[in-house]
Motif scaffolding. Structure first.
Motif, short mmCIF file in Angstrom:
data_model
loop_
_atom_site.label_atom_id
_atom_site.label_comp_id
_atom_site.label_asym_id
_atom_site.label_seq_id
_atom_site.Cartn_x
_atom_site.Cartn_y
_atom_site.Cartn_z
N THR A 1 8.87 64.69 46.90
CA THR A 1 8.08 63.53 47.34
C THR A 1 7.51 63.86 48.71
O THR A 1 8.21 64.39 49.58
N LEU A 2 6.25 63.54 48.88
CA LEU A 2 5.53 63.81 50.13
C LEU A 2 4.94 62.50 50.63
O LEU A 2 4.23 61.81 49.89
N LEU A 3 5.24 62.13 51.88
CA LEU A 3 4.71 60.90 52.48
C LEU A 3 3.71 61.26 53.57
O LEU A 3 3.94 62.17 54.37
N ASP A 4 2.57 60.54 53.58
CA ASP A 4 1.55 60.78 54.60
C ASP A 4 0.66 59.54 54.66
O ASP A 4 0.24 59.03 53.63
N ASP A 5 0.36 59.07 55.88
CA ASP A 5 -0.49 57.88 56.02
C ASP A 5 -1.93 58.13 55.60
O ASP A 5 -2.65 57.20 55.25
#
Length: 379
Positions: A353-357
Protein backbone atom coordinates in the motif's frame (compact mmCIF):
# COMPACT_ATOMS: atom_id res chain seq x y z
CA UNK A 1 -17.19 -5.66 24.42
CA UNK A 2 -16.81 -9.13 25.92
CA UNK A 3 -13.30 -10.43 26.46
CA UNK A 4 -14.57 -14.03 26.29
CA UNK A 5 -16.14 -13.46 22.89
CA UNK A 6 -17.55 -16.32 20.81
CA UNK A 7 -15.13 -18.40 18.72
CA UNK A 8 -15.03 -17.32 15.09
CA UNK A 9 -14.33 -20.16 12.67
CA UNK A 10 -12.98 -19.33 9.21
CA UNK A 11 -13.06 -21.68 6.23
CA UNK A 12 -9.81 -20.97 4.42
CA UNK A 13 -6.38 -20.12 5.77
CA UNK A 14 -4.86 -18.02 3.01
CA UNK A 15 -3.77 -14.39 3.02
CA UNK A 16 -7.31 -13.10 3.55
CA UNK A 17 -7.67 -15.16 6.72
CA UNK A 18 -4.20 -14.05 7.80
CA UNK A 19 -5.10 -10.37 7.54
CA UNK A 20 -8.44 -11.03 9.28
CA UNK A 21 -6.54 -12.58 12.20
CA UNK A 22 -4.21 -9.58 12.30
CA UNK A 23 -7.28 -7.37 12.84
CA UNK A 24 -8.87 -9.75 15.34
CA UNK A 25 -5.78 -9.77 17.58
CA UNK A 26 -6.58 -6.20 18.68
CA UNK A 27 -9.89 -7.40 20.13
CA UNK A 28 -8.68 -10.62 21.79
CA UNK A 29 -10.94 -12.38 19.29
CA UNK A 30 -10.09 -16.06 18.93
CA UNK A 31 -10.11 -17.37 15.37
CA UNK A 32 -10.07 -21.03 14.38
CA UNK A 33 -9.02 -21.91 10.83
CA UNK A 34 -9.75 -24.86 8.52
CA UNK A 35 -7.53 -25.22 5.44
CA UNK A 36 -6.31 -28.15 3.31
CA UNK A 37 -2.73 -26.83 3.23
CA UNK A 38 -0.70 -27.70 6.36
CA UNK A 39 1.55 -24.72 5.58
CA UNK A 40 -1.20 -22.17 4.87
CA UNK A 41 -0.44 -18.50 5.71
CA UNK A 42 -2.71 -18.69 8.80
CA UNK A 43 -0.98 -21.72 10.28
CA UNK A 44 1.09 -19.93 12.92
CA UNK A 45 -1.35 -17.10 13.68
CA UNK A 46 -4.65 -18.86 14.38
CA UNK A 47 -5.57 -19.91 17.92
CA UNK A 48 -6.55 -23.27 16.42
CA UNK A 49 -5.52 -24.57 12.98
CA UNK A 50 -7.15 -27.64 11.43
CA UNK A 51 -5.92 -29.31 8.25
CA UNK A 52 -8.82 -30.60 6.17
CA UNK A 53 -10.90 -30.25 3.02
CA UNK A 54 -13.19 -27.25 2.68
CA UNK A 55 -15.43 -29.26 0.34
CA UNK A 56 -15.96 -32.34 2.50
CA UNK A 57 -19.28 -32.34 4.40
CA UNK A 58 -18.06 -34.14 7.53
CA UNK A 59 -14.85 -32.09 7.81
CA UNK A 60 -16.65 -28.75 7.51
CA UNK A 61 -19.48 -29.83 9.81
CA UNK A 62 -17.14 -31.12 12.52
CA UNK A 63 -15.01 -27.96 12.34
CA UNK A 64 -18.03 -25.65 12.44
CA UNK A 65 -19.66 -27.49 15.34
CA UNK A 66 -16.82 -26.30 17.60
CA UNK A 67 -17.31 -22.62 16.64
CA UNK A 68 -19.99 -20.06 17.49
CA UNK A 69 -19.77 -17.93 14.34
CA UNK A 70 -18.55 -19.24 10.98
CA UNK A 71 -17.35 -17.26 7.97
CA UNK A 72 -15.26 -17.84 4.85
CA UNK A 73 -12.27 -16.38 3.06
CA UNK A 74 -13.00 -18.43 -0.08
CA UNK A 75 -16.32 -19.30 -1.71
CA UNK A 76 -15.46 -22.88 -2.73
CA UNK A 77 -16.74 -24.61 0.41
CA UNK A 78 -19.32 -27.25 1.33
CA UNK A 79 -22.57 -25.30 1.65
CA UNK A 80 -24.63 -28.33 2.74
CA UNK A 81 -22.57 -28.64 5.93
CA UNK A 82 -22.92 -24.90 6.55
CA UNK A 83 -26.70 -25.12 6.09
CA UNK A 84 -26.92 -27.91 8.67
CA UNK A 85 -24.83 -25.87 11.10
CA UNK A 86 -27.08 -22.85 10.48
CA UNK A 87 -30.18 -24.95 11.14
CA UNK A 88 -28.61 -26.07 14.43
CA UNK A 89 -28.22 -22.46 15.57
CA UNK A 90 -24.72 -21.55 14.46
CA UNK A 91 -24.32 -18.08 12.99
CA UNK A 92 -23.00 -18.53 9.44
CA UNK A 93 -22.07 -15.38 7.50
CA UNK A 94 -22.29 -14.95 4.61
CA UNK A 95 -25.33 -17.19 4.70
CA UNK A 96 -24.94 -20.59 2.98
CA UNK A 97 -27.52 -19.93 0.26
CA UNK A 98 -25.57 -16.82 -0.76
CA UNK A 99 -22.37 -18.85 -1.04
CA UNK A 100 -24.20 -21.35 -3.26
CA UNK A 101 -25.34 -18.49 -5.48
CA UNK A 102 -21.80 -17.09 -5.74
CA UNK A 103 -20.39 -20.53 -6.59
CA UNK A 104 -22.41 -20.52 -9.83
CA UNK A 105 -21.86 -17.56 -12.17
CA UNK A 106 -24.99 -18.56 -14.07
CA UNK A 107 -27.15 -18.22 -10.95
CA UNK A 108 -25.33 -15.00 -10.08
CA UNK A 109 -26.22 -13.41 -13.42
CA UNK A 110 -29.83 -14.57 -13.14
CA UNK A 111 -29.97 -12.99 -9.69
CA UNK A 112 -28.88 -9.61 -11.12
CA UNK A 113 -31.46 -9.84 -13.90
CA UNK A 114 -34.37 -10.80 -11.65
CA UNK A 115 -33.52 -8.10 -9.10
CA UNK A 116 -32.99 -5.19 -11.48
CA UNK A 117 -29.22 -5.00 -10.88
CA UNK A 118 -27.58 -3.52 -14.01
CA UNK A 119 -25.23 -6.04 -15.67
CA UNK A 120 -23.99 -6.93 -19.15
CA UNK A 121 -26.39 -8.77 -21.47
CA UNK A 122 -25.87 -12.55 -21.30
CA UNK A 123 -26.97 -15.96 -22.59
CA UNK A 124 -26.79 -19.17 -20.53
CA UNK A 125 -25.09 -22.03 -22.39
CA UNK A 126 -25.09 -25.74 -21.56
CA UNK A 127 -22.00 -26.74 -23.52
CA UNK A 128 -19.63 -25.82 -26.36
CA UNK A 129 -22.26 -26.64 -28.99
CA UNK A 130 -24.60 -24.01 -27.55
CA UNK A 131 -21.80 -21.45 -27.54
CA UNK A 132 -21.17 -22.18 -31.22
CA UNK A 133 -24.91 -21.93 -31.92
CA UNK A 134 -24.86 -18.39 -30.48
CA UNK A 135 -22.01 -17.15 -32.68
CA UNK A 136 -24.09 -14.08 -33.59
CA UNK A 137 -23.81 -12.96 -29.93
CA UNK A 138 -20.03 -12.47 -30.27
CA UNK A 139 -17.87 -10.66 -29.28
CA UNK A 140 -18.50 -12.05 -25.80
CA UNK A 141 -16.87 -13.42 -22.69
CA UNK A 142 -17.39 -17.15 -22.18
CA UNK A 143 -17.44 -17.98 -18.45
CA UNK A 144 -17.65 -21.36 -16.76
CA UNK A 145 -20.62 -21.57 -14.42
CA UNK A 146 -18.60 -23.19 -11.63
CA UNK A 147 -15.00 -23.63 -10.49
CA UNK A 148 -13.56 -20.51 -12.17
CA UNK A 149 -11.44 -18.08 -10.13
CA UNK A 150 -8.63 -15.53 -10.55
CA UNK A 151 -9.22 -15.35 -14.28
CA UNK A 152 -9.45 -19.12 -14.77
CA UNK A 153 -12.65 -20.31 -16.40
CA UNK A 154 -12.90 -17.12 -18.48
CA UNK A 155 -12.31 -16.86 -22.25
CA UNK A 156 -12.81 -13.89 -24.56
CA UNK A 157 -14.43 -14.98 -27.84
CA UNK A 158 -14.16 -12.11 -30.31
CA UNK A 159 -15.23 -13.96 -33.48
CA UNK A 160 -16.03 -17.40 -34.88
CA UNK A 161 -12.26 -18.02 -35.11
CA UNK A 162 -12.15 -18.18 -31.29
CA UNK A 163 -14.93 -20.74 -30.86
CA UNK A 164 -12.50 -23.63 -30.36
CA UNK A 165 -11.61 -22.04 -26.99
CA UNK A 166 -15.23 -22.24 -25.78
CA UNK A 167 -15.93 -24.26 -22.63
CA UNK A 168 -17.70 -27.59 -23.11
CA UNK A 169 -19.53 -27.32 -19.80
CA UNK A 170 -22.42 -25.28 -18.34
CA UNK A 171 -21.56 -21.61 -18.53
CA UNK A 172 -22.62 -18.35 -20.08
CA UNK A 173 -21.84 -15.89 -22.83
CA UNK A 174 -21.64 -12.30 -21.63
CA UNK A 175 -21.52 -9.37 -24.04
CA UNK A 176 -17.97 -8.00 -24.26
CA UNK A 177 -18.21 -4.52 -22.76
CA UNK A 178 -16.13 -1.73 -24.29
CA UNK A 179 -15.66 -0.19 -20.85
CA UNK A 180 -13.91 3.01 -19.87
CA UNK A 181 -12.61 1.59 -16.58
CA UNK A 182 -13.15 -1.12 -13.98
CA UNK A 183 -14.06 -0.10 -10.45
CA UNK A 184 -15.01 -1.86 -7.24
CA UNK A 185 -17.11 -0.85 -4.27
CA UNK A 186 -16.96 -2.67 -0.93
CA UNK A 187 -20.05 -2.67 1.25
CA UNK A 188 -20.60 -4.20 4.70
CA UNK A 189 -23.68 -5.10 6.73
CA UNK A 190 -24.14 -6.60 10.19
CA UNK A 191 -27.10 -8.66 11.42
CA UNK A 192 -28.64 -5.55 13.01
CA UNK A 193 -28.99 -4.23 9.46
CA UNK A 194 -26.38 -1.47 9.84
CA UNK A 195 -24.68 -0.78 6.49
CA UNK A 196 -21.48 1.01 5.48
CA UNK A 197 -20.04 1.64 2.00
CA UNK A 198 -16.41 2.25 1.04
CA UNK A 199 -15.42 4.80 -1.61
CA UNK A 200 -15.01 3.43 -5.15
CA UNK A 201 -11.59 2.17 -6.19
CA UNK A 202 -10.18 1.78 -9.70
CA UNK A 203 -8.57 -1.50 -10.79
CA UNK A 204 -5.83 -1.99 -13.39
CA UNK A 205 -5.32 -5.59 -14.47
CA UNK A 206 -2.17 -7.47 -15.42
CA UNK A 207 -2.15 -7.79 -19.24
CA UNK A 208 -1.75 -11.59 -19.30
CA UNK A 209 -2.45 -13.00 -15.80
CA UNK A 210 -5.97 -11.48 -15.56
CA UNK A 211 -5.22 -10.44 -11.96
CA UNK A 212 -5.39 -6.97 -10.43
CA UNK A 213 -1.92 -5.41 -10.77
CA UNK A 214 -2.67 -1.93 -9.41
CA UNK A 215 -5.53 -0.39 -7.50
CA UNK A 216 -6.10 3.34 -6.97
CA UNK A 217 -8.32 4.96 -4.37
CA UNK A 218 -10.39 6.95 -4.90
CA UNK A 219 -11.41 6.00 -8.44
CA UNK A 220 -11.07 8.85 -10.95
CA UNK A 221 -14.76 9.05 -11.78
CA UNK A 222 -17.40 11.75 -11.51
CA UNK A 223 -19.34 12.23 -8.29
CA UNK A 224 -22.47 11.13 -10.14
CA UNK A 225 -20.93 7.82 -11.21
CA UNK A 226 -19.44 7.30 -7.74
CA UNK A 227 -22.88 7.75 -6.17
CA UNK A 228 -24.45 5.44 -8.75
CA UNK A 229 -21.85 2.73 -8.01
CA UNK A 230 -22.39 3.13 -4.27
CA UNK A 231 -26.17 2.76 -4.62
CA UNK A 232 -25.77 -0.35 -6.79
CA UNK A 233 -23.45 -1.97 -4.22
CA UNK A 234 -25.94 -1.22 -1.45
CA UNK A 235 -28.78 -2.64 -3.55
CA UNK A 236 -26.87 -5.89 -4.12
CA UNK A 237 -26.15 -6.58 -0.44
CA UNK A 238 -29.72 -5.63 0.55
CA UNK A 239 -31.29 -7.82 -2.17
CA UNK A 240 -29.11 -10.68 -0.96
CA UNK A 241 -30.02 -9.82 2.67
CA UNK A 242 -26.38 -10.65 3.33
CA UNK A 243 -24.36 -10.25 6.53
CA UNK A 244 -20.62 -9.70 6.13
CA UNK A 245 -18.50 -7.80 3.66
CA UNK A 246 -19.19 -7.76 -0.07
CA UNK A 247 -16.92 -6.60 -2.90
CA UNK A 248 -18.86 -5.51 -5.98
CA UNK A 249 -16.77 -5.35 -9.15
CA UNK A 250 -18.22 -3.10 -11.87
CA UNK A 251 -17.60 -1.77 -15.35
CA UNK A 252 -18.05 1.91 -16.16
CA UNK A 253 -18.95 2.14 -19.85
CA UNK A 254 -17.83 4.94 -22.13
CA UNK A 255 -21.41 6.22 -21.95
CA UNK A 256 -21.20 6.48 -18.15
CA UNK A 257 -23.32 3.41 -17.40
CA UNK A 258 -22.33 1.31 -14.36
CA UNK A 259 -22.69 -2.48 -14.74
CA UNK A 260 -22.03 -5.18 -12.14
CA UNK A 261 -19.45 -7.72 -13.31
CA UNK A 262 -19.01 -10.08 -10.35
CA UNK A 263 -19.29 -10.05 -6.57
CA UNK A 264 -17.27 -11.63 -3.75
CA UNK A 265 -18.91 -12.16 -0.31
CA UNK A 266 -15.67 -11.82 1.68
CA UNK A 267 -12.62 -9.56 1.99
CA UNK A 268 -11.27 -9.00 -1.51
CA UNK A 269 -8.15 -7.90 -3.35
CA UNK A 270 -9.86 -4.61 -4.19
CA UNK A 271 -9.93 -3.66 -0.49
CA UNK A 272 -6.38 -4.45 0.60
CA UNK A 273 -5.36 -0.77 0.63
CA UNK A 274 -7.93 -0.10 3.36
CA UNK A 275 -5.58 -1.40 6.08
CA UNK A 276 -3.64 1.87 5.93
CA UNK A 277 -5.79 4.08 3.70
CA UNK A 278 -9.21 3.96 5.39
CA UNK A 279 -10.33 4.59 8.96
CA UNK A 280 -11.54 0.98 9.11
CA UNK A 281 -9.89 -1.79 7.09
CA UNK A 282 -12.04 -4.26 5.15
CA UNK A 283 -10.73 -7.03 7.41
CA UNK A 284 -11.76 -5.32 10.63
CA UNK A 285 -15.08 -4.41 9.01
CA UNK A 286 -15.72 -8.03 8.06
CA UNK A 287 -14.96 -9.03 11.65
CA UNK A 288 -17.31 -6.34 12.97
CA UNK A 289 -20.06 -7.38 10.54
CA UNK A 290 -20.06 -11.14 11.20
CA UNK A 291 -19.70 -10.65 14.98
CA UNK A 292 -22.52 -8.07 14.87
CA UNK A 293 -20.37 -5.30 16.35
CA UNK A 294 -20.87 -1.64 15.36
CA UNK A 295 -19.50 -1.04 11.86
CA UNK A 296 -16.53 1.29 11.44
CA UNK A 297 -16.10 4.50 9.45
CA UNK A 298 -15.13 3.80 5.82
CA UNK A 299 -13.74 7.17 4.70
CA UNK A 300 -10.33 7.43 3.05
CA UNK A 301 -7.58 9.06 5.12
CA UNK A 302 -5.79 10.08 1.91
CA UNK A 303 -5.33 8.88 -1.70
CA UNK A 304 -3.77 5.42 -1.95
CA UNK A 305 -2.44 2.87 -4.39
CA UNK A 306 -2.21 -0.87 -3.91
CA UNK A 307 0.34 -2.91 -5.83
CA UNK A 308 -0.08 -6.68 -5.96
CA UNK A 309 3.17 -8.57 -5.50
CA UNK A 310 2.97 -11.55 -7.83
CA UNK A 311 5.54 -14.29 -8.28
CA UNK A 312 7.87 -13.39 -11.16
CA UNK A 313 7.77 -15.41 -14.36
CA UNK A 314 10.51 -18.02 -14.54
CA UNK A 315 10.79 -18.55 -10.78
CA UNK A 316 9.38 -21.45 -8.76
CA UNK A 317 10.65 -22.42 -5.32
CA UNK A 318 11.58 -20.92 -1.92
CA UNK A 319 10.86 -17.20 -1.76
CA UNK A 320 13.40 -14.44 -2.32
CA UNK A 321 12.15 -10.83 -2.05
CA UNK A 322 14.20 -8.22 -3.92
CA UNK A 323 13.98 -4.45 -3.33
CA UNK A 324 12.24 -4.59 0.06
CA UNK A 325 14.72 -2.42 1.96
CA UNK A 326 14.87 0.24 -0.76
CA UNK A 327 11.07 0.45 -0.87
CA UNK A 328 10.79 0.68 2.93
CA UNK A 329 13.03 3.75 2.88
CA UNK A 330 10.24 5.72 1.18
CA UNK A 331 7.51 7.63 2.99
CA UNK A 332 4.06 6.07 2.91
CA UNK A 333 5.13 2.58 1.77
CA UNK A 334 3.59 -0.38 3.63
CA UNK A 335 4.61 -3.90 2.62
CA UNK A 336 2.44 -6.93 3.37
CA UNK A 337 3.94 -10.36 2.68
CA UNK A 338 1.58 -13.28 3.00
CA UNK A 339 3.85 -15.88 4.60
CA UNK A 340 3.82 -18.21 1.58
CA UNK A 341 6.98 -20.32 1.53
CA UNK A 342 6.92 -21.21 -2.17
CA UNK A 343 6.58 -18.82 -5.10
CA UNK A 344 5.49 -19.59 -8.65
CA UNK A 345 4.67 -17.36 -11.64
CA UNK A 346 1.77 -14.96 -10.94
CA UNK A 347 1.03 -16.41 -7.49
CA UNK A 348 -0.23 -13.71 -5.09
CA UNK A 349 2.65 -13.38 -2.63
CA UNK A 350 1.89 -10.03 -1.03
CA UNK A 351 0.89 -6.44 -1.66
CA UNK A 352 2.15 -2.93 -1.07
CA UNK A 353 0.00 0.00 0.00
CA UNK A 354 1.30 3.42 -0.98
CA UNK A 355 -0.09 6.66 0.49
CA UNK A 356 0.44 10.07 -1.12
CA UNK A 357 -1.59 13.30 -1.04
CA UNK A 358 -0.82 13.94 -4.73
CA UNK A 359 -2.70 11.55 -7.04
CA UNK A 360 -0.40 12.09 -10.05
CA UNK A 361 2.66 11.46 -7.91
CA UNK A 362 0.95 8.40 -6.42
CA UNK A 363 0.63 6.74 -9.84
CA UNK A 364 4.25 7.41 -10.76
CA UNK A 365 5.48 6.06 -7.43
CA UNK A 366 3.26 2.97 -7.72
CA UNK A 367 4.84 2.06 -11.04
CA UNK A 368 8.31 2.53 -9.56
CA UNK A 369 7.51 0.33 -6.55
CA UNK A 370 6.16 -2.32 -8.92
CA UNK A 371 9.50 -2.36 -10.76
CA UNK A 372 11.49 -2.26 -7.53
CA UNK A 373 10.03 -5.16 -5.50
CA UNK A 374 10.35 -8.55 -7.18
CA UNK A 375 9.31 -11.94 -5.84
CA UNK A 376 11.83 -14.50 -7.05
CA UNK A 377 13.24 -17.79 -5.80
CA UNK A 378 16.44 -18.83 -4.06
CA UNK A 379 16.70 -21.78 -6.48
Amino acid sequence: MQTNSPILGVLGGGQLGRMLIQSAINYNQDIHILDPDPNAPCKDLAQDFTVGSLKDFDTVYEFGSKCDVITVEIESVNTEALEKLEQEGKRVYPQPHILRLIQDKRAQKEFYKSNGIPTAEFILTADKAEVIHNVDFLPAVNKLGKEGYDGRGVQVLRSSADLDKAFDAPGLLEKLIDFDREIAVTVARNSNGDLEVYPSVECAFHPTANLVEFLFAPAEISQEIAEQASEIAKAVILKLDMVGILAVEMFVTKEGEVLVNEIAPRPHNSGHHSIEANFTSQFEQHLRAVMNWPLGNTELRCPAAMINLLGEEGFTGPVLVEGKEEALAEKGVYIHLYGKKITKPFRKMGHVTLLDDNVDNLKKRAQRIKELIKIKSTL
